[in-house]
Design an enzyme around this catalytic site. Structure first.
Site, PDB file in Angstrom:
ATOM      1  N   ASP A   1       1.658   1.594  64.539  1.00  0.00           N
ATOM      2  CA  ASP A   1       0.592   0.666  64.213  1.00  0.00           C
ATOM      3  C   ASP A   1      -0.380   0.507  65.385  1.00  0.00           C
ATOM      4  OD1 ASP A   1      -0.398  -1.508  62.362  1.00  0.00           O
ATOM      5  OD2 ASP A   1       0.089  -2.746  64.100  1.00  0.00           O
TER       6      ASP A   1
ATOM      7  N   GLU B   1      -1.876   5.074  63.843  1.00  0.00           N
ATOM      8  CA  GLU B   1      -2.955   4.383  63.149  1.00  0.00           C
ATOM      9  C   GLU B   1      -4.118   4.195  64.126  1.00  0.00           C
ATOM     10  OE1 GLU B   1      -4.014   0.216  60.821  1.00  0.00           O
ATOM     11  OE2 GLU B   1      -2.889   0.245  62.693  1.00  0.00           O
TER      12      GLU B   1
END
Length: 460
Positions: A328, A357
């Site tokens: 993330d 990400e």
């Protein structure tokens, strides 16, 4: 007060404050012999543990160093276990000529544990937010936690009761879709108030959230998925933890977090990495600002924090055999630490895959983050896979418009023409929507005939 009662209470109080193996917490709880990186970090937590001197007497285990942090309740132990065989050994903690032992285990690795093959371009990933998928075990809906929460399917911000059992019970359905890999939003403990159902505010890096199940339930789900020839991708977050993490209740050291004294909000200007005109202030705010007030920004430049996070990833891969990692908020963490993380994971598991990400709005910005890119000024990220957020941004409009030279599917064609900037196009993850966005379909279809754009998008 009765003299004997007073004495009993005093002795009980003294006993409760005396440190022993029973009231120590050590992370990770166990490790494995035969790992390629021989260094093992143990984070020891207990009242005034920093005042104790650790020692180890076990063939092949060498105590390299111990580090007392600013909080007296933490002690970091660094061991070299390169030549150690599987087994249990005592860590002896000594203070003022008194000592106690903590039994620690080095497990044997499973055969071919280092040959885990990560997801690749042949896979179709199915994204699941565990709390919102299926409730397979109602008994874990409302259980005691440190912070208050409620299960209420009528409230968008409450927990809805989904769990690992619900996913396991629907593997037939998932397999029938043609899916070959499941990407789960974070499953680790989020003992937070409010909207923590999403999982992105970790409060325990070594524990599955009990509202989803247990660590053993997670292992079983992965095994059941593997039996069907499917894979599982684990969502991890290095940039931040949750504000109710024990680290925020008893801060290990002032540099464990960024901007701890004065809250600074990140500006989300991820282009700061390659913007030739960026100011030091803007870049610093991007990197060290908090994502939101409930997610304290971890300082990955601190070598102890970095080691803890890297080791945690390897622990989960080795423990449950998960087939890949989705990291993330990738650009928000320290780039040097993230490079080291990718290198260490791939060194242990050469056939693995990690996707970051890096939410960039243009292809060239996404390509900057991929391993082997010529765009990042010779500072290779070592990140194998990146996500195509540009495609996600244009997909809904493109597939729902009439095809024309300046719109519709021509927008998709034009986007694909820029694939040449990626060093490895077969490790670019493409998708139509995700947990942070609106649905690809702008409205609920009234009939199957209204699904034309959806079918076209999925087929693409």
């Amino acid at each position: 007060m009765n003299r004997h009662l007073f004495l009993s209470l005093l002795l009980a109080l003294f006993a409760s404050s005396t440190l022993s193996a029973d009231n120590l917490k050590i992370e990770p709880a166990f490790w494995w012999s035969g790992m390629k990186n021989p260094e093992l970090q143990l984070m020891v937590y207990g009242k005034d543990i920093a005042g104790y001197l650790p020692s180890v007497k076990y063939p092949g285990v060498q105590l390299k160093s111990s580090v007392a942090l600013e909080s007296p309740n933490y002690l970091l132990i660094y061991l070299d276990v390169e030549k150690a065989k599987p087994g249990r050994f005592d860590i002896t903690f000594t203070k003022d000529k008194k000592s106690f032992n903590y039994s620690y285990e080095l497990k044997a690795r499973k055969p071919n544990a280092d040959r885990i093959k990560g997801f690749d371009s042949s896979d179709v990933l199915y994204l699941i937010m565990p709390d919102r998928f299926a409730n397979g075990d109602p008994s874990n809906d409302q259980i005691p936690m440190r912070t208050a929460y409620k299960v209420d399917r009528n409230s968008p911000n409450a927990r809805h009761g989904g769990d690992l059992a619900g996913i396991e019970q629907h593997l037939d359905y998932i397999e029938d879709l043609g899916v070959t890999a499941i990407w789960l939003n974070p499953v680790l403990e989020n003992d937070m108030e409010g909207g923590s159902y999403h999982g992105y505010a970790t409060t325990d890096y070594y524990r599955v959230d009990p509202r989803f199940g247990t660590n053993e339930d997670y292992v079983r789900l992965i095994e059941k998925t593997h039996e069907r020839g499917m894979r599982v991708v684990m969502d991890m977050i290095f940039n931040h933890c949750g504000s109710d993490h024990p680290w925020m209740k008893d801060i290990p050291s002032h540099d464990w977090f960024n901007n701890l004294d004065n809250y600074v909000q990140t500006n989300h200007d991820k282009e700061a990495y390659f913007d030739p005109y960026v100011s030091d202030y803007d870049k610093e705010t991007m990197l060290n600002g908090w994502f939101v007030p409930s997610m304290p920004d971890l300082n990955q430049k601190n070598p102890h924090v970095a080691k803890y996070l890297i080791q945690n990833s390897i622990w989960w891969i080795e423990y449950c055999g998960v087939d890949g990692i989705r990291q993330d908020t990738y650009p928000y963490a320290d780039v040097d630490m993230m490079r080291n993380w990718c290198t260490e994971v791939m060194n242990e598991y050469p056939e693995y895959n990690i996707v970051g990400e890096a939410w960039m709005n243009y292809t060239i910005g996404s390509a900057y983050w991929q391993k082997g890119s010529r765009l990042n000024f010779g500072q290779d990220t070592e990140l194998k896979s990146v996500m195509d957020f540009r495609l996600m941004g244009i997909a809904s409009k493109a597939f729902h418009e009439e095809t024309g030279y300046s719109g519709g599917l021509h927008t998709i064609f034009e986007h694909m023409c820029y694939d040449y900037v990626y060093p490895d196009i077969y490790n670019v993850l493409r998708f139509l929507e995700n947990h942070d966005t609106d649905r690809f379909l702008p409205s609920m279809p009234e009939s199957v005939d209204d699904l034309y754009a959806f079918k076209q998008g999925v087929t693409f």
